[in-house]
Design an enzyme around this catalytic site. Sequence first.
Site, PDB file in Angstrom:
ATOM      1  N   HIS A 190      -7.472  -0.686   5.238  1.00 45.29           N
ATOM      2  CA  HIS A 190      -6.422   0.155   5.849  1.00 45.29           C
ATOM      3  C   HIS A 190      -6.170   1.326   4.903  1.00 45.29           C
ATOM      4  CE1 HIS A 190      -2.772   1.309   7.931  1.00 45.29           C
ATOM      5  NE2 HIS A 190      -2.056   1.138   6.838  1.00 45.29           N
ATOM      6  N   HIS A 250       1.444   3.893   1.857  1.00 46.27           N
ATOM      7  CA  HIS A 250       1.990   4.665   2.991  1.00 46.27           C
ATOM      8  C   HIS A 250       3.515   4.792   2.916  1.00 46.27           C
ATOM      9  CE1 HIS A 250      -1.814   4.043   5.654  1.00 46.27           C
ATOM     10  NE2 HIS A 250      -1.920   5.069   4.846  1.00 46.27           N
ATOM     11  N   ASP A 282      -0.233  -3.726   6.132  1.00 45.70           N
ATOM     12  CA  ASP A 282      -0.852  -3.258   7.377  1.00 45.70           C
ATOM     13  C   ASP A 282      -2.335  -3.624   7.432  1.00 45.70           C
ATOM     14  OD1 ASP A 282       1.588  -2.158   7.873  1.00 45.70           O
ATOM     15  OD2 ASP A 282       0.956  -0.061   7.719  1.00 45.70           O
ATOM     16  N   HIS A 340       4.504  -4.680  10.477  1.00 43.91           N
ATOM     17  CA  HIS A 340       5.005  -4.077  11.726  1.00 43.91           C
ATOM     18  C   HIS A 340       5.128  -5.132  12.824  1.00 43.91           C
ATOM     19  CE1 HIS A 340       4.578   0.285  10.714  1.00 43.91           C
ATOM     20  NE2 HIS A 340       3.626  -0.162   9.897  1.00 43.91           N
ATOM     21  N   ASP A 395       5.832   4.702   4.999  1.00 39.24           N
ATOM     22  CA  ASP A 395       6.692   3.753   5.707  1.00 39.24           C
ATOM     23  C   ASP A 395       6.676   2.367   5.049  1.00 39.24           C
ATOM     24  OD1 ASP A 395       4.017   3.488   6.639  1.00 39.24           O
ATOM     25  OD2 ASP A 395       4.702   2.432   8.418  1.00 39.24           O
ATOM     26  N   HIS A 396       6.147   2.287   3.838  1.00 34.85           N
ATOM     27  CA  HIS A 396       6.208   1.038   3.058  1.00 34.85           C
ATOM     28  C   HIS A 396       6.842   1.247   1.683  1.00 34.85           C
ATOM     29  CE1 HIS A 396       3.718  -1.420   5.847  1.00 34.85           C
ATOM     30  NE2 HIS A 396       3.471  -0.198   6.282  1.00 34.85           N
ATOM     31  N   HIS A 412       0.855  -1.199   0.000  1.00 32.30           N
ATOM     32  CA  HIS A 412       0.000   0.000   0.000  1.00 32.30           C
ATOM     33  C   HIS A 412       0.881   1.237   0.000  1.00 32.30           C
ATOM     34  CE1 HIS A 412       0.808  -0.612   4.266  1.00 32.30           C
ATOM     35  NE2 HIS A 412       0.348   0.598   4.539  1.00 32.30           N
TER      36      HIS A 412
HETATM   37 ZN   LIG Z   1       0.013   1.637   6.453  1.00 30.02          ZN
END
Ligand SMILES: [Zn+2]
Length: 256
Positions: free
Chosen positions: A113, A57, A130, A168, A59-60, A55
């Site tokens: 998400h 985001h 996530d 995570h 942090d990915h 996805h």
């Molecule tokens: Zn995420």
Amino acid sequence: MIEIIPLPALKDNYIWLLKNKISRHVVIIDPSEAEPVLDLVKSDNLIPIAIMITHHHWDHVGGIPGITEQFNIPVYTPKTETVAGSTHPVGEGDVIALPELELSFKILDVPGHTSGAVAYYTEERVFSGDTLFTAGCGRMFEGTPPQMHASLSKFKTLPDKTLLYCGHEYTVANLKFAASVEPDNKAIQERLQLAEEARSLNQPTVPATLAEEKITNPFLRCDKPAVISAASNFSGKSLQEPAEVFAAVRQWKDNF
Ligand SMILES: [Zn+2]
């Protein structure tokens, strides 16, 4: 001969690497940062062949430019989300064949998400980003409870021995919440103890089997009497539909 390497990044992210132990080809899933990936590629003489993104985001996806600057490789991303550096948009039903790893990945659309999140499934391993976490699930930033509930239900249709690799390290906190939802569920207590031991030794608690998730993850148990009753108590009304139960449990976790 596949080895799966968890690469801890940022605060509590995992970048997952799937490596052919003989040829050293490697696929990189959700590189939040480039540096730890490039360091490992160099020190272990790895040959990156693809990046897969669950996805959009930051942090990915943050590591995409740093990796593709050095390696001209395909970048698979969810087709309904915008990800800089994407070369191959993918969605439900698509298959990614990676002969260098002798693996094919099936794409599952798992919105909730984020609105276009996908999961990657190959030979009893699923990379869920996530959406589904070990003992928990992601927040609904862009989706609705029925959508997220349907996505989580999709994971339940995969074989029980499927290993869940999520984005995570949240297992301990998730299990503490799970224990509040189901105080009489002994499997949650036992799993919490094991997870705490692993974390005290700085070991990852991911992956876990879907069989384990089905007995300890409250978000996969919205059809169970104990969870229905706890969610009804939390929301102050009698809930019946699993998607309503899910919505209440998610709201409870958001405020936990
Ligand atoms: Zn995420």
